[in-house]
Design a protein around this motif. Structure first.
Motif, PDB file in Angstrom:
ATOM      1  N   ASN A  91      42.329 -49.297  25.009  1.00 48.83           N
ATOM      2  CA  ASN A  91      42.540 -50.014  23.748  1.00 48.83           C
ATOM      3  C   ASN A  91      43.567 -51.111  24.001  1.00 48.83           C
ATOM      4  O   ASN A  91      44.601 -50.862  24.611  1.00 48.83           O
ATOM      5  CB  ASN A  91      43.055 -49.078  22.656  1.00 48.83           C
ATOM      6  N   SER A  92      43.271 -52.298  23.509  1.00 51.88           N
ATOM      7  CA  SER A  92      44.225 -53.390  23.687  1.00 51.88           C
ATOM      8  C   SER A  92      44.606 -53.984  22.349  1.00 51.88           C
ATOM      9  O   SER A  92      43.818 -54.025  21.410  1.00 51.88           O
ATOM     10  CB  SER A  92      43.647 -54.487  24.591  1.00 51.88           C
ATOM     11  N   THR A  93      45.851 -54.426  22.293  1.00 47.84           N
ATOM     12  CA  THR A  93      46.370 -55.177  21.159  1.00 47.84           C
ATOM     13  C   THR A  93      47.000 -56.434  21.731  1.00 47.84           C
ATOM     14  O   THR A  93      47.880 -56.355  22.580  1.00 47.84           O
ATOM     15  CB  THR A  93      47.441 -54.360  20.397  1.00 47.84           C
ATOM     16  N   THR A  94      46.518 -57.572  21.285  1.00 43.42           N
ATOM     17  CA  THR A  94      47.041 -58.848  21.765  1.00 43.42           C
ATOM     18  C   THR A  94      47.573 -59.636  20.581  1.00 43.42           C
ATOM     19  O   THR A  94      46.827 -59.955  19.663  1.00 43.42           O
ATOM     20  CB  THR A  94      45.952 -59.664  22.493  1.00 43.42           C
ATOM     21  N   ASP A  95      48.860 -59.892  20.604  1.00 43.46           N
ATOM     22  CA  ASP A  95      49.487 -60.751  19.600  1.00 43.46           C
ATOM     23  C   ASP A  95      49.572 -62.146  20.196  1.00 43.46           C
ATOM     24  O   ASP A  95      49.982 -62.304  21.351  1.00 43.46           O
ATOM     25  CB  ASP A  95      50.891 -60.249  19.253  1.00 43.46           C
ATOM     26  N   TYR A  96      49.174 -63.134  19.424  1.00 37.50           N
ATOM     27  CA  TYR A  96      49.252 -64.497  19.935  1.00 37.50           C
ATOM     28  C   TYR A  96      49.798 -65.421  18.856  1.00 37.50           C
ATOM     29  O   TYR A  96      49.745 -65.121  17.665  1.00 37.50           O
ATOM     30  CB  TYR A  96      47.888 -64.993  20.435  1.00 37.50           C
ATOM     31  N   SER A  97      50.348 -66.521  19.308  1.00 38.46           N
ATOM     32  CA  SER A  97      50.875 -67.516  18.377  1.00 38.46           C
ATOM     33  C   SER A  97      50.629 -68.899  18.948  1.00 38.46           C
ATOM     34  O   SER A  97      50.540 -69.078  20.158  1.00 38.46           O
ATOM     35  CB  SER A  97      52.374 -67.307  18.139  1.00 38.46           C
ATOM     36  N   ILE A  98      50.527 -69.852  18.049  1.00 33.01           N
ATOM     37  CA  ILE A  98      50.384 -71.246  18.441  1.00 33.01           C
ATOM     38  C   ILE A  98      51.601 -71.970  17.891  1.00 33.01           C
ATOM     39  O   ILE A  98      51.880 -71.920  16.702  1.00 33.01           O
ATOM     40  CB  ILE A  98      49.069 -71.847  17.913  1.00 33.01           C
ATOM     41  N   ARG A  99      52.323 -72.612  18.795  1.00 34.07           N
ATOM     42  CA  ARG A  99      53.582 -73.264  18.471  1.00 34.07           C
ATOM     43  C   ARG A  99      53.455 -74.767  18.695  1.00 34.07           C
ATOM     44  O   ARG A  99      52.872 -75.204  19.678  1.00 34.07           O
ATOM     45  CB  ARG A  99      54.674 -72.688  19.361  1.00 34.07           C
ATOM     46  N   ASN A 100      54.011 -75.537  17.763  1.00 33.57           N
ATOM     47  CA  ASN A 100      54.094 -76.979  17.937  1.00 33.57           C
ATOM     48  C   ASN A 100      55.148 -77.235  19.008  1.00 33.57           C
ATOM     49  O   ASN A 100      56.310 -76.856  18.840  1.00 33.57           O
ATOM     50  CB  ASN A 100      54.458 -77.656  16.618  1.00 33.57           C
ATOM     51  N   ILE A 101      54.771 -77.856  20.111  1.00 38.02           N
ATOM     52  CA  ILE A 101      55.689 -78.059  21.233  1.00 38.02           C
ATOM     53  C   ILE A 101      56.843 -78.972  20.839  1.00 38.02           C
ATOM     54  O   ILE A 101      57.995 -78.737  21.206  1.00 38.02           O
ATOM     55  CB  ILE A 101      54.934 -78.624  22.463  1.00 38.02           C
ATOM     56  N   GLU A 102      56.559 -79.996  20.060  1.00 34.81           N
ATOM     57  CA  GLU A 102      57.571 -80.983  19.675  1.00 34.81           C
ATOM     58  C   GLU A 102      58.638 -80.401  18.756  1.00 34.81           C
ATOM     59  O   GLU A 102      59.828 -80.569  18.977  1.00 34.81           O
ATOM     60  CB  GLU A 102      56.873 -82.160  18.990  1.00 34.81           C
ATOM     61  N   THR A 103      58.201 -79.662  17.724  1.00 34.60           N
ATOM     62  CA  THR A 103      59.153 -79.154  16.734  1.00 34.60           C
ATOM     63  C   THR A 103      59.582 -77.709  16.992  1.00 34.60           C
ATOM     64  O   THR A 103      60.599 -77.273  16.478  1.00 34.60           O
ATOM     65  CB  THR A 103      58.555 -79.226  15.322  1.00 34.60           C
ATOM     66  N   GLY A 104      58.774 -76.964  17.735  1.00 37.61           N
ATOM     67  CA  GLY A 104      59.072 -75.553  17.968  1.00 37.61           C
ATOM     68  C   GLY A 104      58.589 -74.649  16.854  1.00 37.61           C
ATOM     69  O   GLY A 104      58.753 -73.437  16.926  1.00 37.61           O
ATOM     70  N   ASP A 105      57.983 -75.216  15.804  1.00 33.02           N
ATOM     71  CA  ASP A 105      57.477 -74.427  14.683  1.00 33.02           C
ATOM     72  C   ASP A 105      56.214 -73.668  15.079  1.00 33.02           C
ATOM     73  O   ASP A 105      55.341 -74.210  15.763  1.00 33.02           O
ATOM     74  CB  ASP A 105      57.144 -75.321  13.484  1.00 33.02           C
ATOM     75  N   ILE A 106      56.126 -72.419  14.624  1.00 33.87           N
ATOM     76  CA  ILE A 106      54.904 -71.639  14.833  1.00 33.87           C
ATOM     77  C   ILE A 106      53.934 -72.036  13.723  1.00 33.87           C
ATOM     78  O   ILE A 106      54.249 -71.902  12.543  1.00 33.87           O
ATOM     79  CB  ILE A 106      55.193 -70.130  14.808  1.00 33.87           C
ATOM     80  N   VAL A 107      52.751 -72.519  14.129  1.00 34.93           N
ATOM     81  CA  VAL A 107      51.784 -72.989  13.144  1.00 34.93           C
ATOM     82  C   VAL A 107      50.687 -71.980  12.871  1.00 34.93           C
ATOM     83  O   VAL A 107      49.990 -72.066  11.863  1.00 34.93           O
ATOM     84  CB  VAL A 107      51.164 -74.343  13.554  1.00 34.93           C
ATOM     85  N   TYR A 108      50.511 -71.000  13.774  1.00 33.26           N
ATOM     86  CA  TYR A 108      49.487 -69.978  13.545  1.00 33.26           C
ATOM     87  C   TYR A 108      49.843 -68.722  14.335  1.00 33.26           C
ATOM     88  O   TYR A 108      50.323 -68.806  15.468  1.00 33.26           O
ATOM     89  CB  TYR A 108      48.104 -70.482  13.968  1.00 33.26           C
ATOM     90  N   VAL A 109      49.598 -67.572  13.728  1.00 34.57           N
ATOM     91  CA  VAL A 109      49.855 -66.281  14.363  1.00 34.57           C
ATOM     92  C   VAL A 109      48.636 -65.396  14.136  1.00 34.57           C
ATOM     93  O   VAL A 109      48.045 -65.410  13.054  1.00 34.57           O
ATOM     94  CB  VAL A 109      51.101 -65.596  13.756  1.00 34.57           C
ATOM     95  N   GLY A 110      48.253 -64.642  15.143  1.00 40.69           N
ATOM     96  CA  GLY A 110      47.120 -63.730  14.998  1.00 40.69           C
ATOM     97  C   GLY A 110      47.253 -62.532  15.911  1.00 40.69           C
ATOM     98  O   GLY A 110      48.065 -62.508  16.839  1.00 40.69           O
ATOM     99  N   THR A 111      46.425 -61.535  15.645  1.00 38.82           N
ATOM    100  CA  THR A 111      46.372 -60.323  16.462  1.00 38.82           C
ATOM    101  C   THR A 111      44.913 -59.994  16.732  1.00 38.82           C
ATOM    102  O   THR A 111      44.083 -60.063  15.830  1.00 38.82           O
ATOM    103  CB  THR A 111      47.042 -59.133  15.746  1.00 38.82           C
ATOM    104  N   VAL A 112      44.632 -59.631  17.973  1.00 44.63           N
ATOM    105  CA  VAL A 112      43.275 -59.285  18.385  1.00 44.63           C
ATOM    106  C   VAL A 112      43.295 -57.864  18.934  1.00 44.63           C
ATOM    107  O   VAL A 112      44.161 -57.514  19.738  1.00 44.63           O
ATOM    108  CB  VAL A 112      42.773 -60.269  19.466  1.00 44.63           C
ATOM    109  N   PHE A 113      42.337 -57.055  18.489  1.00 40.31           N
ATOM    110  CA  PHE A 113      42.196 -55.685  18.972  1.00 40.31           C
ATOM    111  C   PHE A 113      40.902 -55.584  19.776  1.00 40.31           C
ATOM    112  O   PHE A 113      39.903 -56.214  19.437  1.00 40.31           O
ATOM    113  CB  PHE A 113      42.146 -54.695  17.808  1.00 40.31           C
ATOM    114  N   GLY A 114      40.923 -54.791  20.839  1.00 36.95           N
ATOM    115  CA  GLY A 114      39.721 -54.611  21.648  1.00 36.95           C
ATOM    116  C   GLY A 114      39.653 -53.223  22.236  1.00 36.95           C
ATOM    117  O   GLY A 114      40.665 -52.528  22.350  1.00 36.95           O
ATOM    118  N   THR A 115      38.440 -52.817  22.607  1.00 38.49           N
ATOM    119  CA  THR A 115      38.218 -51.499  23.194  1.00 38.49           C
ATOM    120  C   THR A 115      37.210 -51.622  24.326  1.00 38.49           C
ATOM    121  O   THR A 115      36.241 -52.364  24.219  1.00 38.49           O
ATOM    122  CB  THR A 115      37.670 -50.517  22.139  1.00 38.49           C
ATOM    123  N   SER A 116      37.457 -50.896  25.393  1.00 37.32           N
ATOM    124  CA  SER A 116      36.527 -50.804  26.507  1.00 37.32           C
ATOM    125  C   SER A 116      36.677 -49.403  27.087  1.00 37.32           C
ATOM    126  O   SER A 116      37.642 -48.703  26.790  1.00 37.32           O
ATOM    127  CB  SER A 116      36.855 -51.871  27.554  1.00 37.32           C
TER     128      SER A 116
END
Length: 170
Positions: A91-116
């Motif tokens: 089972n995997s849990t992946t937290d990810y975020s997308i950050r504006n490089i110039e300002t350092g602000d996080i513009v999007y956050v998500g979590t992905v779950f998977g199973t194998s």
């Protein structure tokens, strides 16, 4: 009679409300072309990163940084009467975020779950069990990358617009 049926059929299809996810302006650069992928911290994250490279458009400008962290746990799936495990579930849990490089602000956050899963039969060698585990982890990592890209494609234009509006108001 066929002509009437054909006209009705295509008339109904044209009014079904289908609209593509991608934006209608094809001349504008796609938001995926602004994403740089962060460095991996372990082997599984390296596989995710490599698959992300294959799925994303090559960056024309690095405005956003995609960072992610993956946690994989292994659980016993099937146990024989002799108390020997023959199937494992990852089972995997992946937290990810997308950050504006110039300002350092996080513009999007998500979590992905998977199973194998993978087999480790009683009659197999340690080598074959390790190969099965590695193959299962690679499948899981590829699935994770594909799911991240899917979520970015679905939600990307929204956070890109919000970030552009935020920059204009500053």
């Amino acid at each position: 009679m066929r002509l009437i049926f054909t006209l009705i059929f295509f008339g109904v299809l044209s009014n079904c409300g289908f609209q593509p996810i991608v934006e209608k302006n094809l001349n504008a650069p796609r938001f995926q072309q602004y994403i740089k992928i962060d460095q991996p911290k372990d082997r599984n994250e390296f596989i995710v990163r490599e698959h992300l490279f294959r799925l994303l458009d090559p960056p024309i400008e690095e405005k956003y940084l995609l960072s992610f962290s993956t946690n994989i746990s292994s659980n016993t799936g099937i146990v024989t009467k002799e108390n020997q495990t023959t199937r494992y579930i990852l089972n995997s849990t992946t937290d990810y975020s997308i950050r504006n490089i110039e300002t350092g602000d996080i513009v999007y956050v998500g979590t992905v779950f998977g199973t194998s899963s993978y087999s480790s039969n009683i009659n197999t060698t340690t080598y074959s069990s390790n190969v099965s585990k590695q193959n299962s982890m690679q499948r899981l990592s590829r699935f994770t990358a594909e799911k991240i890209i899917t979520e970015i494609e679905i939600n990307g234009s929204d956070w890109l617009k919000k970030d552009a509006i935020k920059k204009q108001s500053n």
